[in-house]
Design an enzyme around this catalytic site. Structure first.
Site: not given
Ligand code: NDP
Ligand code: 2IT
Length: 444
Positions: A164, A124
């Site tokens: 992420d 990461k």
């Molecule tokens: P994005 O940046 O696209 O979206 C994040 C969302 O969560 C936004 O709505 C954001 O609000 C909100 N958010 C972020 N940080 C906080 C916080 N500290 N408190 C409250 N709300 C918060 O990220 P992703 O959708 O990609 O990721 C979301 C989660 O999913 C994370 O935990 C990530 O690790 C996990 N994840 C992501 C993957 C991926 O492929 N992208 C794969 C697997 C897991 P705001 O708009 O106000 O910032």
């Molecule tokens: O938490 C996760 O699994 C991710 N943010 C996606 C990682 C990836 O390499 O696609």
């Protein structure tokens, strides 16, 4: 191994890393019995070699903002473990990023990637740079500066970053561009790329869709239909949006979404048109979820999380530790029957304990959100072949992987009374594969 002794030692060595210690503690507690059945694991000190990352790069990134001011941020890449494949995992840009958070994420990623059935190790990276309120050009300059330092440590067979929080298609594009220039190669070093330059169909949707596929598997174990179920989702980013999209197409009611400012409550469920509005608002205009409430006149809770709204299913899809013990008790009191985690470690240990005690369906992120990195693995496979698969091929493969992860959880997590402890199942299944690979490769 004696888990308490190992944890005490890690506490002493890394006292300022609460998220990392939290993630390690959860995994070690659930694998303790299995680990101790293999005395050779202890002889090879597998536990320390599994908990402590292979290496960490820490560096300063310097960039120039639109007003000409020179700015700095801290940046990192944690290469946790490459026993089963090249280091693989996302990059997070958020003001809260620190080493503890990235170490917990890299640790979790190692077991998650093991579960996917694909050849990927765990990593990461990220920075405390916040894209919020920054112009496109500022984001581009930051991404370029980050990669100018990181490029020499990554590569298609070495370490493959992706998105992420705060890192989506735009940021991956800028980082890939600078990587390509520095390394003088056009390779699959990033996943989540644009479709024109090696990206995979269904990668943007994969985490959210995959989580819903996992949820369907869980519901099927109790003969429950998703249709008409009220689902509370936190977040409104990549994962949250595609979770909602898939749920709506299956006839479920998405009653809430949120961002870091607050939550909306739509008891009758979001319509497709409203969902499209949220997608544009958050993904294209980078607006606030409050603007949805203003346009549609629905309830909006400033600063609130969606867990106090009555729902059947919760799908936390924002960030770590966003469901605490009180939130868990509120969800259970309102009749919640399933929690499937889109985010990484969104439930605190106390919340997890509540869910398991209540014997509801509870899927930890490393199983439920593995669809994103799985399709990243499929993107790597397509890049190696120099071919692109159709959306159906990728989606079918994603389906198979999520079903397989569910089966692994049932195999290793079923308890005497038939209850499936998905935390135990995911941790043991993920661990065993990494452990066997490490044992075969000698002491490194
Ligand atoms: P994005 O940046 O696209 O979206 C994040 C969302 O969560 C936004 O709505 C954001 O609000 C909100 N958010 C972020 N940080 C906080 C916080 N500290 N408190 C409250 N709300 C918060 O990220 P992703 O959708 O990609 O990721 C979301 C989660 O999913 C994370 O935990 C990530 O690790 C996990 N994840 C992501 C993957 C991926 O492929 N992208 C794969 C697997 C897991 P705001 O708009 O106000 O910032
Ligand atoms: O938490 C996760 O699994 C991710 N943010 C996606 C990682 C990836 O390499 O696609």
């Amino acid at each position: 191994m004696n888990v308490n002794e190992v944890l005490a030692d890690l506490n002493r060595r890394f006292p300022n890393e609460p998220e990392y210690l939290q993630a390690v503690s959860e995994v070690l507690k659930s694998i303790e019995d299995v680990y101790n059945q293999f005395p050779e694991f202890e002889r090879y000190n597998l536990v320390e070699r599994l908990c402590i990352p292979d290496r960490i790069f820490t560096f300063r990134v310097t960039w120039t903002d639109d007003s000409g001011k020179i700015r700095t941020n801290m940046a990192y890449r944690v290469q946790h473990n490459n026993a089963i494949g090249p280091y693989k995992g996302g990059i997070r840009f958020h003001a809260s990023v620190n080493l503890s958070i990235l170490k917990f994420l890299a640790f979790e990623q190692t077991f998650k990637n093991s579960l996917t059935t694909l050849a990927m190790g765990g990593a990461k990276g990220g920075s405390d740079f916040s894209p919020r309120g920054k112009s496109d050009m500022e984001v581009m300059r930051f991404c370029q500066a980050y990669i100018q330092e990181l490029w020499r440590h990554i590569g298609p067979e070495t370490d493959v970053p992706a998105g992420d929080i705060g890192v989506g298609g735009r940021e991956v594009g800028y980082m890939f561009g600078m990587y390509k220039k520095m390394a003088r190669e056009h390779s699959g070093t990033f996943t989540g790329k644009g479709l024109e330059f090696g990206g995979s169909l269904v990668r943007p949707e994969a985490t959210g869709y995959g989580n819903v596929y996992f949820l369907l598997n869980m519901l099927a174990t109790r003969g429950i239909d998703i249709k008409g179920k009220r689902v509370a989702i936190s977040g409104s980013g990549n994962v949250a949006t595609y979770t909602a999209d898939k749920l709506i197409s299956l006839g479920a009611k998405v009653i809430s979404m949120s961002d870091s400012d607050g939550s909306i409550y739509v008891p009758e469920g979001l319509t497709r048109e409203q969902m499209d509005f949220i997608f544009e608002l958050k993904q294209i205009y980078r607006g606030r979820i409050r603007e949805f409430a203003e346009k549609y006149g629905c309830e909006y809770v400033e600063g609130g999380r969606p867990w106090s709204f009555p729902c059947d299913i919760a799908m936390p899809s924002a960030t770590q530790n966003e469901i605490d013990g009180d939130d868990a008790r509120a969800l259970l009191a309102n009749g919640c029957i399933a929690v499937s985690e889109g985010a990484n470690m969104p439930s605190t240990p106390e919340a997890i304990e509540e869910f398991i005690k209540a014997k509801i369906l509870y899927a930890p992120g490393k199983a439920a959100n593995a669809g994103g990195v799985s399709v990243s693995g499929l993107e790597m496979a397509q890049n190696s072949q120099k071919l692109s698969w159709t959306a159906k091929e990728v989606d079918d493969y994603l389906h198979r992987i999520m079903n397989d992860i569910h089966s692994q959880c049932v195999k290793y997590g079923s308890e005497g009374d038939g209850y499936v402890n998905y935390v135990k199942g995911a941790n043991i299944a993920g661990f065993m594969k990494v452990a066997r690979a490490m044992m075969s490769q000698g002491i490194l």
